[in-house]
Design a protein around this motif. Structure first.
Motif, PDB file in Angstrom:
ATOM      1  N   PRO A 178      -2.132  14.323 -10.857  1.00  0.00           N
ATOM      2  CA  PRO A 178      -1.247  15.252 -10.148  1.00  0.00           C
ATOM      3  C   PRO A 178      -1.200  16.653 -10.755  1.00  0.00           C
ATOM      4  CG  PRO A 178       0.045  13.605 -11.317  1.00  0.00           C
ATOM      5  CD  PRO A 178      -1.396  13.233 -11.483  1.00  0.00           C
ATOM      6  N   ALA A 179      -1.548  16.811 -12.015  1.00  0.00           N
ATOM      7  CA  ALA A 179      -1.410  18.114 -12.688  1.00  0.00           C
ATOM      8  C   ALA A 179      -2.150  19.249 -11.981  1.00  0.00           C
ATOM      9  CB  ALA A 179      -1.840  18.005 -14.148  1.00  0.00           C
ATOM     10  N   PRO A 180      -3.443  19.099 -11.622  1.00  0.00           N
ATOM     11  CA  PRO A 180      -4.099  20.222 -10.943  1.00  0.00           C
ATOM     12  C   PRO A 180      -3.625  20.435  -9.507  1.00  0.00           C
ATOM     13  CG  PRO A 180      -5.670  18.425 -11.316  1.00  0.00           C
ATOM     14  CD  PRO A 180      -4.385  18.039 -11.967  1.00  0.00           C
ATOM     15  N   LEU A 181      -3.009  19.425  -8.912  1.00  0.00           N
ATOM     16  CA  LEU A 181      -2.531  19.554  -7.535  1.00  0.00           C
ATOM     17  C   LEU A 181      -1.152  20.205  -7.467  1.00  0.00           C
ATOM     18  CD1 LEU A 181      -3.537  16.039  -6.115  1.00  0.00           C
ATOM     19  CD2 LEU A 181      -4.821  18.175  -5.995  1.00  0.00           C
ATOM     20  N   ALA A 182      -0.343  19.982  -8.473  1.00  0.00           N
ATOM     21  CA  ALA A 182       1.058  20.415  -8.469  1.00  0.00           C
ATOM     22  C   ALA A 182       1.257  21.880  -8.078  1.00  0.00           C
ATOM     23  CB  ALA A 182       1.702  20.118  -9.819  1.00  0.00           C
ATOM     24  N   PRO A 183       0.493  22.835  -8.642  1.00  0.00           N
ATOM     25  CA  PRO A 183       0.754  24.239  -8.289  1.00  0.00           C
ATOM     26  C   PRO A 183       0.408  24.574  -6.840  1.00  0.00           C
ATOM     27  CG  PRO A 183      -0.816  24.092 -10.129  1.00  0.00           C
ATOM     28  CD  PRO A 183      -0.491  22.709  -9.691  1.00  0.00           C
ATOM     29  N   ARG A 184      -0.379  23.739  -6.203  1.00  0.00           N
ATOM     30  CA  ARG A 184      -0.793  23.994  -4.821  1.00  0.00           C
ATOM     31  C   ARG A 184       0.180  23.414  -3.792  1.00  0.00           C
ATOM     32  NH1 ARG A 184      -6.420  25.132  -4.286  1.00  0.00           N
ATOM     33  NH2 ARG A 184      -7.457  25.098  -6.307  1.00  0.00           N
ATOM     34  N   LEU A 185       1.031  22.471  -4.230  1.00  0.00           N
ATOM     35  CA  LEU A 185       1.863  21.720  -3.293  1.00  0.00           C
ATOM     36  C   LEU A 185       3.284  22.249  -3.215  1.00  0.00           C
ATOM     37  CD1 LEU A 185       0.786  18.073  -4.212  1.00  0.00           C
ATOM     38  CD2 LEU A 185      -0.235  19.624  -2.530  1.00  0.00           C
TER      39      LEU A 185
ATOM     40  N   GLY B 109      -8.717  14.960  -4.459  1.00  0.00           N
ATOM     41  CA  GLY B 109      -7.439  14.288  -4.316  1.00  0.00           C
ATOM     42  C   GLY B 109      -6.672  14.652  -3.059  1.00  0.00           C
ATOM     43  N   LEU B 110      -7.164  15.622  -2.279  1.00  0.00           N
ATOM     44  CA  LEU B 110      -6.501  16.015  -1.039  1.00  0.00           C
ATOM     45  C   LEU B 110      -7.451  15.877   0.141  1.00  0.00           C
ATOM     46  CD1 LEU B 110      -4.652  19.310  -2.092  1.00  0.00           C
ATOM     47  CD2 LEU B 110      -3.709  16.999  -1.955  1.00  0.00           C
ATOM     48  N   THR B 111      -6.942  15.338   1.232  1.00  0.00           N
ATOM     49  CA  THR B 111      -7.692  15.238   2.484  1.00  0.00           C
ATOM     50  C   THR B 111      -6.799  15.812   3.577  1.00  0.00           C
ATOM     51  OG1 THR B 111      -8.765  13.204   1.727  1.00  0.00           O
ATOM     52  CG2 THR B 111      -8.827  13.662   4.092  1.00  0.00           C
ATOM     53  N   SER B 112      -7.303  16.787   4.290  1.00  0.00           N
ATOM     54  CA  SER B 112      -6.489  17.442   5.314  1.00  0.00           C
ATOM     55  C   SER B 112      -6.199  16.500   6.474  1.00  0.00           C
ATOM     56  CB  SER B 112      -7.204  18.690   5.828  1.00  0.00           C
ATOM     57  OG  SER B 112      -6.390  19.343   6.777  1.00  0.00           O
TER      58      SER B 112
ATOM     59  N   ASP C 214      -4.487  11.499  -2.633  1.00  0.00           N
ATOM     60  CA  ASP C 214      -5.002  10.330  -3.345  1.00  0.00           C
ATOM     61  C   ASP C 214      -4.112  10.112  -4.564  1.00  0.00           C
ATOM     62  OD1 ASP C 214      -6.349   8.427  -4.820  1.00  0.00           O
ATOM     63  OD2 ASP C 214      -8.246   9.539  -4.903  1.00  0.00           O
ATOM     64  N   LEU C 215      -3.329   9.036  -4.536  1.00  0.00           N
ATOM     65  CA  LEU C 215      -2.392   8.782  -5.629  1.00  0.00           C
ATOM     66  C   LEU C 215      -3.083   8.333  -6.910  1.00  0.00           C
ATOM     67  CD1 LEU C 215       0.473   7.133  -3.569  1.00  0.00           C
ATOM     68  CD2 LEU C 215       0.526   9.366  -4.714  1.00  0.00           C
ATOM     69  N   ASP C 216      -4.387   8.083  -6.854  1.00  0.00           N
ATOM     70  CA  ASP C 216      -5.153   7.783  -8.068  1.00  0.00           C
ATOM     71  C   ASP C 216      -5.628   9.056  -8.757  1.00  0.00           C
ATOM     72  OD1 ASP C 216      -4.900   4.988  -7.876  1.00  0.00           O
ATOM     73  OD2 ASP C 216      -6.612   4.874  -6.503  1.00  0.00           O
ATOM     74  N   ALA C 217      -5.464  10.195  -8.088  1.00  0.00           N
ATOM     75  CA  ALA C 217      -5.871  11.481  -8.665  1.00  0.00           C
ATOM     76  C   ALA C 217      -4.843  11.933  -9.707  1.00  0.00           C
ATOM     77  CB  ALA C 217      -5.991  12.534  -7.561  1.00  0.00           C
TER      78      ALA C 217
ATOM     79  N   THR D  38       0.846  -1.193   0.000  1.00  0.00           N
ATOM     80  CA  THR D  38       0.000   0.000   0.000  1.00  0.00           C
ATOM     81  C   THR D  38       0.881   1.242   0.000  1.00  0.00           C
ATOM     82  OG1 THR D  38      -1.773  -1.091   1.222  1.00  0.00           O
ATOM     83  CG2 THR D  38      -1.700   1.302   1.344  1.00  0.00           C
ATOM     84  N   ALA D  39       0.552   2.212  -0.834  1.00  0.00           N
ATOM     85  CA  ALA D  39       1.292   3.474  -0.867  1.00  0.00           C
ATOM     86  C   ALA D  39       0.417   4.590  -0.310  1.00  0.00           C
ATOM     87  CB  ALA D  39       1.718   3.807  -2.288  1.00  0.00           C
ATOM     88  N   LEU D  40       0.981   5.345   0.608  1.00  0.00           N
ATOM     89  CA  LEU D  40       0.333   6.534   1.156  1.00  0.00           C
ATOM     90  C   LEU D  40       1.202   7.730   0.805  1.00  0.00           C
ATOM     91  CD1 LEU D  40      -0.621   5.308   4.740  1.00  0.00           C
ATOM     92  CD2 LEU D  40      -2.123   5.549   2.776  1.00  0.00           C
ATOM     93  N   CYS D  41       0.576   8.871   0.613  1.00  0.00           N
ATOM     94  CA  CYS D  41       1.306  10.063   0.217  1.00  0.00           C
ATOM     95  C   CYS D  41       0.890  11.237   1.092  1.00  0.00           C
ATOM     96  CB  CYS D  41       1.018  10.362  -1.248  1.00  0.00           C
ATOM     97  SG  CYS D  41       1.858  11.836  -1.867  1.00  0.00           S
ATOM     98  N   LEU D  42       1.882  11.926   1.633  1.00  0.00           N
ATOM     99  CA  LEU D  42       1.657  13.156   2.386  1.00  0.00           C
ATOM    100  C   LEU D  42       2.282  14.318   1.619  1.00  0.00           C
ATOM    101  CD1 LEU D  42       2.461  12.081   6.052  1.00  0.00           C
ATOM    102  CD2 LEU D  42       0.206  12.465   5.042  1.00  0.00           C
ATOM    103  N   ALA D  43       1.579  15.432   1.610  1.00  0.00           N
ATOM    104  CA  ALA D  43       2.072  16.638   0.939  1.00  0.00           C
ATOM    105  C   ALA D  43       1.808  17.841   1.829  1.00  0.00           C
ATOM    106  CB  ALA D  43       1.363  16.825  -0.401  1.00  0.00           C
ATOM    107  N   ALA D  44       2.528  18.906   1.573  1.00  0.00           N
ATOM    108  CA  ALA D  44       2.284  20.177   2.262  1.00  0.00           C
ATOM    109  C   ALA D  44       1.859  21.197   1.221  1.00  0.00           C
ATOM    110  CB  ALA D  44       3.525  20.650   2.994  1.00  0.00           C
ATOM    111  N   LEU D  45       0.803  21.931   1.548  1.00  0.00           N
ATOM    112  CA  LEU D  45       0.323  22.992   0.665  1.00  0.00           C
ATOM    113  C   LEU D  45       1.266  24.190   0.727  1.00  0.00           C
ATOM    114  CD1 LEU D  45      -3.469  22.965   1.579  1.00  0.00           C
ATOM    115  CD2 LEU D  45      -2.440  22.140  -0.551  1.00  0.00           C
ATOM    116  N   ARG D  46       1.337  24.897  -0.383  1.00  0.00           N
ATOM    117  CA  ARG D  46       2.081  26.163  -0.413  1.00  0.00           C
ATOM    118  C   ARG D  46       1.333  27.175   0.461  1.00  0.00           C
ATOM    119  NH1 ARG D  46       5.824  26.383  -4.507  1.00  0.00           N
ATOM    120  NH2 ARG D  46       5.597  24.797  -6.121  1.00  0.00           N
ATOM    121  N   THR D  47       2.050  28.149   0.968  1.00  0.00           N
ATOM    122  CA  THR D  47       1.451  29.215   1.764  1.00  0.00           C
ATOM    123  C   THR D  47       0.344  29.886   0.960  1.00  0.00           C
ATOM    124  OG1 THR D  47       3.549  29.577   2.877  1.00  0.00           O
ATOM    125  CG2 THR D  47       1.913  31.350   3.024  1.00  0.00           C
TER     126      THR D  47
END
Length: 183
Positions: A107-114, A90-93, A102-105, A72-81
């Motif tokens: 990544p393109a729309p998430l990338a600028p936020r992370l 695709g994100l759950t706080s 969510d690694l099935d999401a 199982t793969a889990l992914c943690l990210a931090a949002l930009r300020t």
């Protein structure tokens, strides 16, 4: 407790958790779940999950999240300020700014936020009451987590650095030798 760190006590002898830092993702009466932050594995995120590789924080490794379910793969990210995860698929706080991704999401729309992310193979899990027992036995110290604990540089001194910033008496444990017989 989500967003807190479990820092293993020097006396914890379980090889899966010696000198580890676990970032807590979920803590419920039914059980708890987290990932080990300071165990980079030999595989690269770009090799296993090519779409997510460019977003992975240095060193780009797939981390060993714990002894449970290494498939199982889990992914943690931090949002930009200034970014919010509200209404973002695709994100759950977990604890702002740290998000479970969510690694099935896509990544393109998430990338600028992370600001960055880490992917973990497997996780650390505890049944109902198990973690409370381990904490009361002195196996773990519960301390506040910081976003940089999730994404920061990986080196052998991560465990010590987290303990040092806690102040006394925990800070003194940062100097505890791995093998007390060699002290």
């Amino acid at each position: 407790m989500p967003g807190s760190l479990l820092v293993s006590a020097p006396s914890l002898a379980d090889p899966s958790f010696v000198r580890t830092i676990v970032y807590m993702i979920e803590h419920r009466p039914q059980g708890s779940l987290g990932v080990v932050l300071n165990r980079p594995g030999p595989a690269e995120v770009r090799e296993v999950l090519p779409a997510w590789g460019p977003l992975a924080s240095d060193p780009g490794s797939l981390f060993v999240g714990g002894p449970v379910d290494n498939g199982t793969a889990l992914c943690l990210a931090a949002l930009r300020t200034g970014q919010s995860a509200r209404d973002v698929r695709g994100l759950t706080s977990v604890r702002d700014p740290v998000q479970l991704v969510d690694l099935d999401a896509d990544p393109a729309p998430l990338a600028p936020r992370l600001r960055g992310l880490r992917v973990f193979a497997g996780y650390s899990g505890w049944d109902a009451g198990q973690l409370a027992g381990e904490i009361s036995r002195g196996d773990w110290f519960v301390v506040p987590g910081l976003p940089d604990d999730v994404l920061g540089p990986v080196h052998d001194g991560h465990w010590e650095r987290v303990l040092r910033r806690q102040g006394l008496p925990l800070a003194l444990l940062a100097t505890f030798p791995l093998d007390p017989a060699r002290n």
